[in-house]
Design a protein around this motif. Structure first.
Motif, PDB file in Angstrom:
ATOM      1  N   GLY A   8       0.818  -1.204   0.000  1.00 62.49           N
ATOM      2  CA  GLY A   8       0.000   0.000   0.000  1.00 62.49           C
ATOM      3  C   GLY A   8       0.854   1.256   0.000  1.00 62.49           C
ATOM      4  O   GLY A   8       0.507   2.255  -0.643  1.00 62.49           O
ATOM      5  N   PHE A   9       1.980   1.197   0.708  1.00 62.57           N
ATOM      6  CA  PHE A   9       2.933   2.306   0.722  1.00 62.57           C
ATOM      7  C   PHE A   9       3.441   2.582  -0.689  1.00 62.57           C
ATOM      8  O   PHE A   9       3.495   3.726  -1.138  1.00 62.57           O
ATOM      9  N   MET A  10       3.785   1.515  -1.414  1.00 62.23           N
ATOM     10  CA  MET A  10       4.281   1.662  -2.775  1.00 62.23           C
ATOM     11  C   MET A  10       3.197   2.220  -3.696  1.00 62.23           C
ATOM     12  O   MET A  10       3.436   3.150  -4.475  1.00 62.23           O
ATOM     13  N   ILE A  11       2.002   1.661  -3.599  1.00 61.36           N
ATOM     14  CA  ILE A  11       0.892   2.152  -4.422  1.00 61.36           C
ATOM     15  C   ILE A  11       0.616   3.615  -4.111  1.00 61.36           C
ATOM     16  O   ILE A  11       0.351   4.417  -5.006  1.00 61.36           O
ATOM     17  N   GLY A  12       0.719   3.951  -2.828  1.00 58.87           N
ATOM     18  CA  GLY A  12       0.507   5.335  -2.421  1.00 58.87           C
ATOM     19  C   GLY A  12       1.475   6.298  -3.072  1.00 58.87           C
ATOM     20  O   GLY A  12       1.122   7.443  -3.387  1.00 58.87           O
ATOM     21  N   ARG A  13       2.717   5.837  -3.310  1.00 61.76           N
ATOM     22  CA  ARG A  13       3.696   6.687  -3.981  1.00 61.76           C
ATOM     23  C   ARG A  13       3.241   7.011  -5.406  1.00 61.76           C
ATOM     24  O   ARG A  13       3.313   8.149  -5.854  1.00 61.76           O
ATOM     25  N   PHE A  14       2.776   5.998  -6.128  1.00 59.74           N
ATOM     26  CA  PHE A  14       2.320   6.218  -7.497  1.00 59.74           C
ATOM     27  C   PHE A  14       1.050   7.076  -7.523  1.00 59.74           C
ATOM     28  O   PHE A  14       0.914   7.971  -8.345  1.00 59.74           O
ATOM     29  N   VAL A  15       0.136   6.797  -6.596  1.00 59.29           N
ATOM     30  CA  VAL A  15      -1.095   7.590  -6.515  1.00 59.29           C
ATOM     31  C   VAL A  15      -0.768   9.041  -6.185  1.00 59.29           C
ATOM     32  O   VAL A  15      -1.301   9.978  -6.791  1.00 59.29           O
ATOM     33  N   GLY A  16       0.133   9.225  -5.218  1.00 61.09           N
ATOM     34  CA  GLY A  16       0.518  10.572  -4.832  1.00 61.09           C
ATOM     35  C   GLY A  16       1.194  11.329  -5.964  1.00 61.09           C
ATOM     36  O   GLY A  16       0.943  12.523  -6.160  1.00 61.09           O
ATOM     37  N   THR A  17       2.059  10.630  -6.700  1.00 66.70           N
ATOM     38  CA  THR A  17       2.727  11.254  -7.853  1.00 66.70           C
ATOM     39  C   THR A  17       1.687  11.747  -8.860  1.00 66.70           C
ATOM     40  O   THR A  17       1.809  12.843  -9.407  1.00 66.70           O
ATOM     41  N   TYR A  18       0.657  10.942  -9.083  1.00 68.22           N
ATOM     42  CA  TYR A  18      -0.402  11.335 -10.016  1.00 68.22           C
ATOM     43  C   TYR A  18      -1.207  12.507  -9.462  1.00 68.22           C
ATOM     44  O   TYR A  18      -1.491  13.478 -10.186  1.00 68.22           O
ATOM     45  N   LEU A  19      -1.568  12.450  -8.180  1.00 66.18           N
ATOM     46  CA  LEU A  19      -2.382  13.503  -7.596  1.00 66.18           C
ATOM     47  C   LEU A  19      -1.677  14.856  -7.611  1.00 66.18           C
ATOM     48  O   LEU A  19      -2.324  15.905  -7.661  1.00 66.18           O
ATOM     49  N   MET A  20      -0.340  14.836  -7.594  1.00 66.47           N
ATOM     50  CA  MET A  20       0.406  16.089  -7.597  1.00 66.47           C
ATOM     51  C   MET A  20       0.317  16.829  -8.926  1.00 66.47           C
ATOM     52  O   MET A  20       0.770  17.972  -9.029  1.00 66.47           O
ATOM     53  N   ARG A  21      -0.285  16.202  -9.933  1.00 66.58           N
ATOM     54  CA  ARG A  21      -0.577  16.922 -11.164  1.00 66.58           C
ATOM     55  C   ARG A  21      -1.682  17.954 -10.935  1.00 66.58           C
ATOM     56  O   ARG A  21      -1.804  18.919 -11.674  1.00 66.58           O
ATOM     57  N   PHE A  22      -2.492  17.697  -9.913  1.00 68.50           N
ATOM     58  CA  PHE A  22      -3.676  18.528  -9.695  1.00 68.50           C
ATOM     59  C   PHE A  22      -3.698  19.224  -8.338  1.00 68.50           C
ATOM     60  O   PHE A  22      -4.390  20.225  -8.170  1.00 68.50           O
ATOM     61  N   VAL A  23      -2.964  18.658  -7.370  1.00 66.56           N
ATOM     62  CA  VAL A  23      -2.961  19.210  -6.015  1.00 66.56           C
ATOM     63  C   VAL A  23      -1.531  19.595  -5.649  1.00 66.56           C
ATOM     64  O   VAL A  23      -0.602  18.812  -5.857  1.00 66.56           O
ATOM     65  N   ALA A  24      -1.350  20.782  -5.111  1.00 64.72           N
ATOM     66  CA  ALA A  24      -0.015  21.224  -4.705  1.00 64.72           C
ATOM     67  C   ALA A  24       0.572  20.250  -3.690  1.00 64.72           C
ATOM     68  O   ALA A  24      -0.144  19.788  -2.786  1.00 64.72           O
ATOM     69  N   PRO A  25       1.853  19.889  -3.818  1.00 68.50           N
ATOM     70  CA  PRO A  25       2.467  18.916  -2.908  1.00 68.50           C
ATOM     71  C   PRO A  25       2.269  19.252  -1.432  1.00 68.50           C
ATOM     72  O   PRO A  25       2.003  18.357  -0.622  1.00 68.50           O
TER      73      PRO A  25
END
Length: 416
Positions: free
Chosen positions: A280-297
């Protein structure tokens, strides 16, 4: 990303996997060496201390070394130290000497410090500045892959699944007990020898590959003549990283013990649950990377901090599988925190990037301090209550995120 940087990016990303695998064997080693060396929770937490204290002691010298000799030499030296440390596990297990194990872990972590001090800032400058946070999160995703695989491998090849009760120990003769303990200790020898061989091969590959030496550009607001201590956001980032790493290590390192005491899950099964959590930690990294296209880090970091605080309170206040699932959720929402704090901390440092990154890496010493505090609280009260420690740590991460929320960001949509 420019094509000339592609090979360097691939090689650097492999380093994220290697150090992620090494560090995420600690949650396996803590319960394992607790058995083999007959330790308390407090004493077993020194496994994390031996690893993470190296980041504090070695990070600044590593940064200075690379400032003088460059990233490639620093990476190669780091890999060699890493390999030496893994080979030291063999005599440590033969002697079943806990202090020897701690020395081996310190040497490994010293090598990892060189790797992290080099790889984290190197990744941020291998391409457009506006996509640095996204790029670092992508590379760290392979660190997450290693985090998933390490406890899985450790559960299969290191943990025996057999833990003696106090009554069973008392019923054994001295020779029988020593035979059992020696067998437990020896199970780490082959896995760590194999890791050392792989690391040496990577060191040879890095050494024989032409890596571009990146020269950081001087930022208009930051010159090398200014004191690094005047960078307020960097210092705040160092503090946030200190508390975050402490929280991360606490959550993972005591997961197997927590699973046993709160949900009655034996160590091998708990290792598989931990592996799932780190998936889940690993998946979260990919999800977070994608979300940063739309949400400020910084905003995403703030949201995740609040969620983690809430999940840890649930883990403390409930019992059985609800608590376990809450901790698994924490792993997912911790995923973006290290690289995001890192990238936000060194943003705009210019020529001070290498030294600034060393300070942020030094903050990893939080992983040496908070688990010991947590272990002491566990010995005095219980393992469940001790999880208040990482919960409080996330409030500091939240503060850093909110302080950075006013920074103007361009949407991180560039390709890797």
């Amino acid at each position: 990303m420019k094509n000339k940087y592609l090979l360097a990016f691939i090689l650097l990303t492999s380093l994220f996997f290697l150090w992620g695998f090494a560090l995420n064997l600690n949650p396996i080693l803590i319960p394992h060496l607790k058995k083999a060396c007959q330790l308390t929770d407090f004493q077993s937490a020194l496994i994390d201390s031996a690893s993470y204290i190296a980041y504090f002691l070695v990070a600044l010298p590593a940064g200075l070394f690379m400032k003088k000799y460059g990233y490639k030499y620093g990476i190669t030296l780091g890999l060699l130290l890493f390999a030496v440390g893994t080979f030291l596990f063999y005599p440590a297990a033969e002697l079943r000497n806990y202090a020897f194990f701690l020395v081996a872990l310190f040497v490994i972590a010293s090598g990892l410090t060189f790797l992290e001090t080099a790889a984290n800032p190197y990744i941020t400058v291998l391409g457009d500045a506006d996509s640095a946070t996204q790029r670092l999160n992508f590379a760290q995703s392979f660190n997450g892959l290693a985090a998933f695989l390490a406890p899985l491998a450790g559960g299969l090849f290191i943990l025996s699944g057999k833990t003696l009760t106090a009554q069973e120990e008392q019923a054994m003769s001295t020779d029988q007990l020593n035979e059992y303990l020696n067998h437990e200790a020896s199970s780490v020898q082959t896995p760590f020898l194999l890791i050392g061989v792989v690391v040496l091969l990577v060191a040879i590959l890095i050494w024989r590959t032409a890596l571009p030496e990146i020269k950081e550009e001087t930022d208009e607001t930051s010159s090398s003549s200014d004191s690094i201590w005047g960078e307020k956001n960097l210092i705040l980032g160092v503090i946030a990283q200190f508390f975050y790493v402490g929280a991360q290590v606490c959550v993972s390192s005591f997961f197997i013990r927590f699973s046993d005491k709160v949900a009655g899950i034996e160590e091998r099964s708990a290792a598989f649950f931990l592996s799932g959590a780190l998936l889940g930690f690993m998946i979260g990294r990919f999800v977070g990377t994608y979300l940063m296209r739309f949400v400020a880090p910084s905003r995403l970091l703030a949201i995740y901090s609040v969620i983690n605080f809430a999940l840890l309170i649930i883990a403390i206040m409930t019992n059985g599988m609800v608590s376990i699932y809450a901790l698994i959720g924490v792993e997912f929402f911790m995923s973006i925190m290290f690289p995001t704090i890192f990238a936000l901390s060194i943003r705009g440092l210019g020529e001070k990037t290498k030294i600034g990154s060393s300070l942020v890496i030094m903050a990893i010493v939080g992983g040496a301090i908070f688990p010991v505090i947590m272990g002491r609280i566990s010995d005095v009260t219980n393992i469940q209550t001790s999880y208040i420690v990482p919960a409080l740590c996330f409030t500091v991460v939240l503060y850093f995120a909110l302080k950075n929320a006013k920074v103007k960001y361009i949407k991180l949509g560039s390709s890797h």
